[in-house]
Design an enzyme around this catalytic site. Structure first.
Site, PDB file in Angstrom:
ATOM      1  N   TYR A 158       0.824  -1.216   0.000  1.00  0.00           N
ATOM      2  CA  TYR A 158       0.000   0.000   0.000  1.00  0.00           C
ATOM      3  C   TYR A 158       0.856   1.263   0.000  1.00  0.00           C
ATOM      4  O   TYR A 158       0.421   2.301  -0.471  1.00  0.00           O
ATOM      5  CB  TYR A 158      -0.901   0.032   1.242  1.00  0.00           C
ATOM      6  CG  TYR A 158      -2.188  -0.729   1.115  1.00  0.00           C
ATOM      7  CD1 TYR A 158      -2.194  -2.100   0.888  1.00  0.00           C
ATOM      8  CD2 TYR A 158      -3.412  -0.075   1.235  1.00  0.00           C
ATOM      9  CE1 TYR A 158      -3.374  -2.797   0.794  1.00  0.00           C
ATOM     10  CE2 TYR A 158      -4.607  -0.773   1.145  1.00  0.00           C
ATOM     11  CZ  TYR A 158      -4.584  -2.132   0.921  1.00  0.00           C
ATOM     12  OH  TYR A 158      -5.768  -2.809   0.825  1.00  0.00           O
ATOM     13  N   LYS A 214       3.173 -15.183   2.759  1.00  0.00           N
ATOM     14  CA  LYS A 214       3.338 -15.954   1.516  1.00  0.00           C
ATOM     15  C   LYS A 214       4.844 -16.216   1.381  1.00  0.00           C
ATOM     16  O   LYS A 214       5.486 -15.846   0.384  1.00  0.00           O
ATOM     17  CB  LYS A 214       2.767 -15.140   0.335  1.00  0.00           C
ATOM     18  CG  LYS A 214       2.694 -15.887  -0.977  1.00  0.00           C
ATOM     19  CD  LYS A 214       1.603 -16.941  -1.050  1.00  0.00           C
ATOM     20  CE  LYS A 214       1.742 -17.747  -2.328  1.00  0.00           C
ATOM     21  NZ  LYS A 214       0.781 -18.864  -2.429  1.00  0.00           N
ATOM     22  N   ASP A 237      -2.982 -18.191   1.136  1.00  0.00           N
ATOM     23  CA  ASP A 237      -3.997 -18.908   0.347  1.00  0.00           C
ATOM     24  C   ASP A 237      -4.657 -19.994   1.193  1.00  0.00           C
ATOM     25  O   ASP A 237      -5.878 -20.161   1.199  1.00  0.00           O
ATOM     26  CB  ASP A 237      -3.413 -19.469  -0.957  1.00  0.00           C
ATOM     27  CG  ASP A 237      -2.080 -20.170  -0.791  1.00  0.00           C
ATOM     28  OD1 ASP A 237      -1.491 -20.133   0.317  1.00  0.00           O
ATOM     29  OD2 ASP A 237      -1.602 -20.779  -1.775  1.00  0.00           O
ATOM     30  N   ASP A 296      -6.313  -6.875   4.644  1.00  0.00           N
ATOM     31  CA  ASP A 296      -7.464  -6.259   3.981  1.00  0.00           C
ATOM     32  C   ASP A 296      -8.383  -7.356   3.440  1.00  0.00           C
ATOM     33  O   ASP A 296      -9.583  -7.375   3.688  1.00  0.00           O
ATOM     34  CB  ASP A 296      -6.971  -5.362   2.836  1.00  0.00           C
ATOM     35  CG  ASP A 296      -8.117  -4.713   2.079  1.00  0.00           C
ATOM     36  OD1 ASP A 296      -9.062  -4.246   2.727  1.00  0.00           O
ATOM     37  OD2 ASP A 296      -8.076  -4.695   0.834  1.00  0.00           O
ATOM     38  N   ASP A 320     -12.198  -8.974   5.191  1.00  0.00           N
ATOM     39  CA  ASP A 320     -13.494  -8.994   4.485  1.00  0.00           C
ATOM     40  C   ASP A 320     -14.044 -10.418   4.484  1.00  0.00           C
ATOM     41  O   ASP A 320     -15.236 -10.649   4.693  1.00  0.00           O
ATOM     42  CB  ASP A 320     -13.344  -8.520   3.033  1.00  0.00           C
ATOM     43  CG  ASP A 320     -13.697  -7.042   2.837  1.00  0.00           C
ATOM     44  OD1 ASP A 320     -13.330  -6.234   3.715  1.00  0.00           O
ATOM     45  OD2 ASP A 320     -14.319  -6.706   1.815  1.00  0.00           O
TER      46      ASP A 320
HETATM   47  C1  IPM Z   1     -10.305  -0.930   4.015  1.00  0.00           C
HETATM   48  C2  IPM Z   1     -10.402  -0.441   2.588  1.00  0.00           C
HETATM   49  C3  IPM Z   1      -9.179   0.398   2.263  1.00  0.00           C
HETATM   50  C4  IPM Z   1      -7.961  -0.523   2.348  1.00  0.00           C
HETATM   51  C5  IPM Z   1      -9.195   1.105   0.890  1.00  0.00           C
HETATM   52  C6  IPM Z   1     -10.453   1.868   0.645  1.00  0.00           C
HETATM   53  C7  IPM Z   1      -8.007   2.015   0.767  1.00  0.00           C
HETATM   54  O1  IPM Z   1     -10.571  -1.506   1.716  1.00  0.00           O
HETATM   55  O2  IPM Z   1     -10.235  -0.093   4.938  1.00  0.00           O
HETATM   56  O3  IPM Z   1     -10.345  -2.143   4.227  1.00  0.00           O
HETATM   57  O4  IPM Z   1      -7.684  -1.265   1.422  1.00  0.00           O
HETATM   58  O5  IPM Z   1      -7.302  -0.467   3.395  1.00  0.00           O
HETATM   59 MN    MN Z   2     -10.902  -3.415   2.709  1.00  0.00          MN
END
Ligand code: IPM
Ligand code: MN
Ligand code: NAD
Length: 357
Positions: free
Chosen positions: A143, A192, A225, A249, A253
Site C-alpha cells: 500500500y 506468503k 492462500d 485487507d 473482508d
Molecule cells: C479498508 C479499505 C481500504 C484498504 C481502501 C479503501 C483504501 O478496503 O479499509 O479495508 O484497502 O485499506
Molecule cells: Mn478493505
C-alpha cells in the site's frame, strides 16, 4: 465532567448516514455514563475532493491530531474512480493512516449468537462463540511501497512494491502477541513466505519475537492462500491472526462473513499513542447510499471500540456492545434480515440501539 474531543470524518456514500447513527449512540452513552463529547467535523475522500480539490486537506490532519480520537465512515465512489491514484478518495484514507502513524489495525470478526442463521457458514462450522481478531499491519507493505508505470519490451507496464523492514514487522508482531496474551494465547502469522522475500523476513522476524519475548504464546505460521480456505473450512482454529496490510485487507473482508455481514465488522487503527482512528471495515457502499438500507452497526461497534481503546470508558463500550446484541433479537437491517424479525432502516437501527442503552 470529563469531556472528550472526537474528529468526525463522515466521508462518502453511506458514510454520513452511518456516522450520524454512531454519534447518536455515543451521545446516549455519554449521557448515561456521565461524560460529554465534542465533535469536530473534517473532510476526507470524495467530499474533500469536491470541496478542496484534494482527498486529504491539511486541515483534516490537524483536526485529527488535535482530538482524542477520530471516527470515520467510509470513502470512495464511482464519481471519483477515474482520478489519478494519488488524487482518489482512497489515497486520502491511506494518507490519514500514514499521517497519524496508525500501524496497527484491529479487526474483530465475531459471531453475535442472534446472527448465527445470517452467516453463510453452517452452524457446526461456526461452533460456539466464534471470535477471531485480525491484526492487520496498516502503514507499510504494498500500500505504501514504490509504484509507477514504465515501458517493458515496448509495452506499458505498472508496478507496486511490497516491502517491510524488521522494525515494522517487530512492532506489529508485538501487537499480535500482546493481543493473544489477553485472549486465548494463540497467534497465527499469515504470509506468503513460499514465494515472497518480504514474507520470508516477516516469518523469521515474527518467529524470533515469539521465541525471545512471548514464549508462552502458541505461534503458528500459515500461507495466505491456505488461510483464506481455512477461514471458511474451520474458523475455530484461529484466535489472533497477524498479517500484512494487503493480506489483512482481504482476509478481514472474508472473516466478516462469519458475522453474517460486512455491515457488522468494526475496526480500530492504533499508533503507539492512545488516540486512534475507528471505522467500519466496509466501504462507502454506493449501491445503497441514500436508501436507508445501510447497516450502521459496524460503525456503532467501532465507536464502542473507541470508548474502550482510546477513551478509557470500558463500561460505556460494553453497554453499547450489549445493546447491539440485544437489538438483533428484534430488529435487523436488510443485509442481516431474517423471517419474522422486523426489518428496519439505518436510522431506525440507530434509534433502537439508543433506546436499549
Ligand atoms: C479498508 C479499505 C481500504 C484498504 C481502501 C479503501 C483504501 O478496503 O479499509 O479495508 O484497502 O485499506
Ligand atoms: Mn478493505
Ligand atoms: P463496500 O464495502 O462499499 O461494499 C461491498 C458490498 O457490501 C456492497 O454490496 C454494499 O452494499 C455492501 N455493504 C457494505 N457496507 C454495508 C453496510 N454497512 N450495510 C449494508 N451493506 C453494506 O465495497 P466496494 O463496493 O468494493 O467499494 C465501494 C467503495 O468504497 C469504493 O470506492 C472503495 O474504494 C471504497 N471503500 C472504502 C473503504 C473505507 O473507506 N474504509 C473500505 C472499502 C472500500
Amino acid at each position: 465532567m470529563k469531556n472528550y474531543k472526537i474528529a468526525l470524518l463522515k466521508g462518502d456514500g453511506i458514510g454520513p448516514e452511518i456516522v450520524t447513527q454512531a454519534v447518536k449512540v455515543l451521545n446516549r452513552a455519554a449521557e448515561r455514563f456521565g461524560f460529554t463529547i465534542s465533535y469536530d467535523e473534517a473532510l476526507l475522500g470524495g467530499s474533500a475532493i469536491d470541496a478542496t480539490g484534494v482527498p486529504l486537506p491539511p486541515e483534516t490532519i490537524e483536526k485529527c491530531k488535535a482530538t482524542d480520537s477520530t471516527l470515520l465512515g467510509a470513502v470512495g465512489g464511482p464519481k471519483w474512480d477515474s482520478l489519478p491514484g494519488n488524487l482518489r478518495p482512497e489515497a486520502g484514507l491511506l494518507g490519514i493512516r500514514g499521517a497519524l502513524g496508525l500501524f496497527a489495525n484491529l479487526r474483530p470478526a465475531k459471531i453475535f449468537e442472534q446472527l448465527r442463521e445470517a452467516s453463510p457458514l453452517k452452524a457446526e462450522i461456526i461452533g460456539d462463540n466464534l471470535d477471531i481478531m485480525v491484526v492487520r499491519e496498516l502503514t507499510g507493505g504494498i500500500y505504501f511501497g514504490e509504484r509507477g508505470r514504465r515501458t517493458v519490451n515496448g509495452a506499458e507496464a505498472a508496478y507496486d512494491t511490497e516491502m517491510y523492514s524488521v522494525p515494522e514487522i517487530e512492532r506489529i508482531a508485538r501487537v499480535g502477541f500482546r493481543m493473544a496474551e489477553k485472549r486465548d494465547g494463540r497467534l497465527c502469522s499469515v504470509d506468503k513466505a513460499n514465494v515472497l522475500e518480504s514474507s520470508r523476513l516477516w516469518r523469521a522476524t515474527v518467529a524470533r519475537i515469539g521465541k525471545e519475548e512471548y514464549p508462552d504464546i502458541k505461534l503458528s505460521h500459515m500461507y495466505v492462500d491456505n488461510c483464506a480456505m481455512q477461514l471458511v473450512r474451520n474458523p475455530k482454529q484461529f484466535d489472533v491472526i497477524v498479517t500484512s496490510n494487503i493480506f489483512g485487507d482481504i482476509l478481514s473482508d472474508e472473516a466478516s462473513m462469519i458475522s453474517g455481514s460486512i455491515g457488522m465488522l468494526a475496526s480500530a487503527s492504533l499508533s503507539e499513542g492512545k488516540s486512534g482512528l475507528y471505522e467500519p471495515i466496509h466501504g462507502s457502499a454506493p449501491d445503497i447510499a441514500g436508501t436507508g438500507l445501510a447497516n450502521p452497526l459496524a460503525t456503532i461497534l467501532s465507536a464502542a471500540m473507541m470508548l474502550r481503546y482510546s477513551l478509557e470508558e470500558p463500561q460505556a463500550a460494553q453497554a453499547i456492545e450489549d445493546a447491539v446484541s440485544e437489538v438483533l433479537k428484534t430488529a435487523r437491517t436488510a443485509d442481516i434480515s431474517a423471517e419474522g424479525i422486523w426489518q428496519v432502516t439505518c436510522e431506525e437501527m440507530g434509534d433502537m440501539v439508543c433506546g436499549l442503552l
